[in-house]
Design a protein around this motif. Sequence first.
Motif, PDB file in Angstrom:
ATOM      1  N   MET A 199      24.049 -13.469 -44.766  1.00  0.00           N
ATOM      2  CA  MET A 199      23.131 -14.447 -45.351  1.00  0.00           C
ATOM      3  C   MET A 199      21.684 -14.012 -45.181  1.00  0.00           C
ATOM      4  N   LEU A 200      21.395 -13.381 -44.056  1.00  0.00           N
ATOM      5  CA  LEU A 200      20.045 -12.876 -43.838  1.00  0.00           C
ATOM      6  C   LEU A 200      19.718 -11.773 -44.836  1.00  0.00           C
ATOM      7  N   ASP A 201      20.648 -10.883 -45.096  1.00  0.00           N
ATOM      8  CA  ASP A 201      20.420  -9.802 -46.048  1.00  0.00           C
ATOM      9  C   ASP A 201      20.263 -10.321 -47.475  1.00  0.00           C
ATOM     10  N   MET A 202      20.986 -11.365 -47.832  1.00  0.00           N
ATOM     11  CA  MET A 202      20.953 -11.899 -49.191  1.00  0.00           C
ATOM     12  C   MET A 202      19.817 -12.891 -49.409  1.00  0.00           C
ATOM     13  N   GLY A 203      19.044 -13.203 -48.384  1.00  0.00           N
ATOM     14  CA  GLY A 203      17.909 -14.106 -48.534  1.00  0.00           C
ATOM     15  C   GLY A 203      18.262 -15.571 -48.526  1.00  0.00           C
ATOM     16  N   PHE A 204      19.396 -15.952 -47.920  1.00  0.00           N
ATOM     17  CA  PHE A 204      19.831 -17.344 -47.898  1.00  0.00           C
ATOM     18  C   PHE A 204      19.318 -18.129 -46.691  1.00  0.00           C
ATOM     19  N   ILE A 205      18.600 -17.477 -45.797  1.00  0.00           N
ATOM     20  CA  ILE A 205      18.196 -18.153 -44.571  1.00  0.00           C
ATOM     21  C   ILE A 205      17.298 -19.362 -44.853  1.00  0.00           C
ATOM     22  N   PRO A 206      16.299 -19.301 -45.774  1.00  0.00           N
ATOM     23  CA  PRO A 206      15.537 -20.529 -46.068  1.00  0.00           C
ATOM     24  C   PRO A 206      16.411 -21.673 -46.568  1.00  0.00           C
ATOM     25  N   ASP A 207      17.413 -21.370 -47.406  1.00  0.00           N
ATOM     26  CA  ASP A 207      18.319 -22.426 -47.868  1.00  0.00           C
ATOM     27  C   ASP A 207      19.151 -22.979 -46.720  1.00  0.00           C
ATOM     28  N   VAL A 208      19.585 -22.104 -45.825  1.00  0.00           N
ATOM     29  CA  VAL A 208      20.365 -22.568 -44.674  1.00  0.00           C
ATOM     30  C   VAL A 208      19.519 -23.478 -43.787  1.00  0.00           C
ATOM     31  N   GLU A 209      18.260 -23.150 -43.607  1.00  0.00           N
ATOM     32  CA  GLU A 209      17.394 -24.000 -42.786  1.00  0.00           C
ATOM     33  C   GLU A 209      17.215 -25.376 -43.422  1.00  0.00           C
ATOM     34  N   PRO A 230      17.447  -9.181 -34.268  1.00  0.00           N
ATOM     35  CA  PRO A 230      16.514 -10.150 -33.662  1.00  0.00           C
ATOM     36  C   PRO A 230      16.349 -11.418 -34.485  1.00  0.00           C
ATOM     37  N   GLU A 231      16.378 -11.294 -35.804  1.00  0.00           N
ATOM     38  CA  GLU A 231      16.261 -12.490 -36.637  1.00  0.00           C
ATOM     39  C   GLU A 231      17.469 -13.405 -36.468  1.00  0.00           C
ATOM     40  N   ILE A 232      18.644 -12.828 -36.275  1.00  0.00           N
ATOM     41  CA  ILE A 232      19.841 -13.642 -36.048  1.00  0.00           C
ATOM     42  C   ILE A 232      19.730 -14.390 -34.722  1.00  0.00           C
ATOM     43  N   LEU A 233      19.216 -13.739 -33.711  1.00  0.00           N
ATOM     44  CA  LEU A 233      19.016 -14.415 -32.424  1.00  0.00           C
ATOM     45  C   LEU A 233      18.023 -15.567 -32.554  1.00  0.00           C
ATOM     46  N   ARG A 234      16.989 -15.388 -33.361  1.00  0.00           N
ATOM     47  CA  ARG A 234      16.022 -16.476 -33.550  1.00  0.00           C
ATOM     48  C   ARG A 234      16.677 -17.674 -34.226  1.00  0.00           C
ATOM     49  N   LEU A 235      17.511 -17.424 -35.229  1.00  0.00           N
ATOM     50  CA  LEU A 235      18.209 -18.523 -35.891  1.00  0.00           C
ATOM     51  C   LEU A 235      19.186 -19.213 -34.946  1.00  0.00           C
ATOM     52  N   ALA A 236      19.864 -18.424 -34.117  1.00  0.00           N
ATOM     53  CA  ALA A 236      20.804 -19.022 -33.166  1.00  0.00           C
ATOM     54  C   ALA A 236      20.075 -19.932 -32.176  1.00  0.00           C
ATOM     55  N   ASP A 237      18.911 -19.525 -31.731  1.00  0.00           N
ATOM     56  CA  ASP A 237      18.143 -20.386 -30.819  1.00  0.00           C
ATOM     57  C   ASP A 237      17.686 -21.664 -31.506  1.00  0.00           C
ATOM     58  N   ALA A 238      17.437 -21.616 -32.813  1.00  0.00           N
ATOM     59  CA  ALA A 238      16.971 -22.806 -33.525  1.00  0.00           C
ATOM     60  C   ALA A 238      18.110 -23.759 -33.874  1.00  0.00           C
ATOM     61  N   PHE A 239      19.318 -23.231 -34.130  1.00  0.00           N
ATOM     62  CA  PHE A 239      20.418 -24.065 -34.598  1.00  0.00           C
ATOM     63  C   PHE A 239      21.338 -24.537 -33.473  1.00  0.00           C
ATOM     64  N   LEU A 240      21.453 -23.783 -32.396  1.00  0.00           N
ATOM     65  CA  LEU A 240      22.450 -24.059 -31.359  1.00  0.00           C
ATOM     66  C   LEU A 240      21.811 -24.727 -30.147  1.00  0.00           C
ATOM     67  N   GLN A 241      22.615 -25.506 -29.447  1.00  0.00           N
ATOM     68  CA  GLN A 241      22.191 -26.177 -28.221  1.00  0.00           C
ATOM     69  C   GLN A 241      23.144 -25.783 -27.088  1.00  0.00           C
ATOM     70  N   ASN A 242      22.591 -25.064 -26.133  1.00  0.00           N
ATOM     71  CA  ASN A 242      23.372 -24.596 -24.983  1.00  0.00           C
ATOM     72  C   ASN A 242      24.680 -23.951 -25.435  1.00  0.00           C
TER      73      ASN A 242
END
Length: 650
Positions: A199-209, A230-242
């Motif tokens: 999804m990051l490669d295809m540019g879907f991350i703004p839609d996912v957010e 690193p971008e995947i880790l940033r998304l994981a920190d924003a979407f996941l809780q513990n």
Amino acid sequence: MRVPLTESPSANADPIELADPADLGGESTSMPGEIDSEPELSPFARLGLSDPVVRAVAEMGYRHPTPIQEQAIPVVLAGRDMLGVAQTGTGKTAGFTLPMLDILSGSRARARMPRSLILEPTRELALQVAENFLQYGKYLKLNHALIIGGESMSDQKDALMRGVDVLIATPGRLLDMFERGNILLTDAKLLVIDEADRMLDMGFIPDVERIVAMLPRSRQTLFFSATMAPEILRLADAFLQNPKQITVSRSASVATTITAGLALVAEHDKREALRRLIRTRNVQNALIFCNRKRDVDILNKSLHRHNFSVGALHGDMAQSVRFATLEKFKAGELQLLVCSDVAARGLDIGGLSHVFNFDVPHHAEDYVHRIGRTGRAGLEGEAFTIATPEDRLAVEAIEKLTGHAIPPVVVAGLDPVDWAPDDGKRRRGRGGRAKPEAEAKPRAAARSASGKTQARPEPAADPVVASTDAAVAKSKPRSRARGGRSGATAAAARADQQEAAMAVTDAAATDTADADAAVAAATAEVQRRGVIEAEAMASTRVQPAPASPPRPSHSASRDSAGPAPGPARRDSAGSAPGNASRDSGRDREPARDHRREPARRDQGRGGDAPGPSVIGFGTDIPAFMLVRVRPARASTVTADADADAGESEE
């Protein structure tokens, strides 16, 4: 305890007690006529899955969970967020599908409000996940809906109105349905983001957010990815809780069941190399990946011409055609499937024997996903990459990502080549790909040896210097040996050049003196001409005509006021009174003096000698008036002026 099913022949005899196998030190065995009161649990049942799910998994032929399934299923059943990192082909889909069925089996969904959401990057992968839900949940009364592009939106709206337990969607179509008011996500308590790196490669991350912002904050989120940028880790920190992070293998690693190879060939031999590999490698079915959709169509037609059973699959095809082609390939009707990266993520094609990379992928991560279509579920597979000498940097990036070099493969019958000596970058312009530096240098040397190398143009030189150089060039001897000449000949040529230069310099000085004398003579002539013209203008002023009696006019007799008291003059001051009404609307022309016509004609023809307009300049005559001074023409004009002066004196 084991209870005997038959009694002893003697009715009064005591029953026979069998010894416990554990006391005998042996293993538990089933004797004829006995029932095991405690059946052994299957590996999937030990993970906490319900009996309907375990039975469906057993019917599909799965006996043991994969490492990612064994670690992920208990965490999902416990209700925790999870970050799963595993290479492709390890069973990530079943790792979240199986526990979701047990979690959702307790209640029912409401209209337009799905209870769970699974986001997939491609339509093919979404369709595959929907098929897994049908297979694993056939003993459960759960509904699912597939919201993807290329399908009827009205049918998808009807499915949402009936209530959906599991919603499988691509980001683009899901946002379209939400903006039309056909879906609400406030009741979705379980979110799965699959193939996050794709999804990051295809540019879907703004839609996912945007989609995640529509979900309730109190939800369970499962995040799966094959690579961990690193971008995947940033998304994981924003979407996941513990979250609970599960990593079963190194990121971007290749499965040990895949045998990889690299064939280095020339650009024009790529298709021939592919055909020879297909014929010599015992290919049962294979995926052939290209970087561009246009190349997919071209390669598909080429393989058709060589009598291969092949189909094409890329994003510009209609959805119905894509599904039909994929089903034919899965059913074995097609041996080869030429496709773009749209089929490189998540597609599970059972028993795929080979993968061919006709083009080296632009991104090193795509290489891992491409070859991961083979060697799945413990089966062996082969993956071959066809590279050209200009693909050196791309191959090095893949080897750096995977941690090991790709073994070379020699294609029999083709000329061996080496990597390009330059930096390996492909340069494209008007003329296509630039020529390698090794080929350009010999050609430049050949041009310089033949004397055809063009020099850089020099700036414009002074006219006198240019004329000197031209004269020197003309005086140079034309007979010249191509390979060189002796020192005596060179010295003689230099002496000739010096003499020619001195001659040209003397000629230029003589011309300069003559030019100065001509300019001085012309200046004196112009000054004399101005005096003569001034005298001529003073003597030729318009004099009043003598009075003459007026002509009789019929209009004067009819006029009550009588004739005009004075003579009528037809000059620049006005007209006769009798013609006043007739001449009132006309432009009055001043009287013309024909005695000045010769000078005017000369001035109108653009004569070389300046006219009366130079009067007033004094002795300082502008230079532009002296450019075309000719003594012969000046004498002719002077004679004309003397004649005019004589007429004025008479």
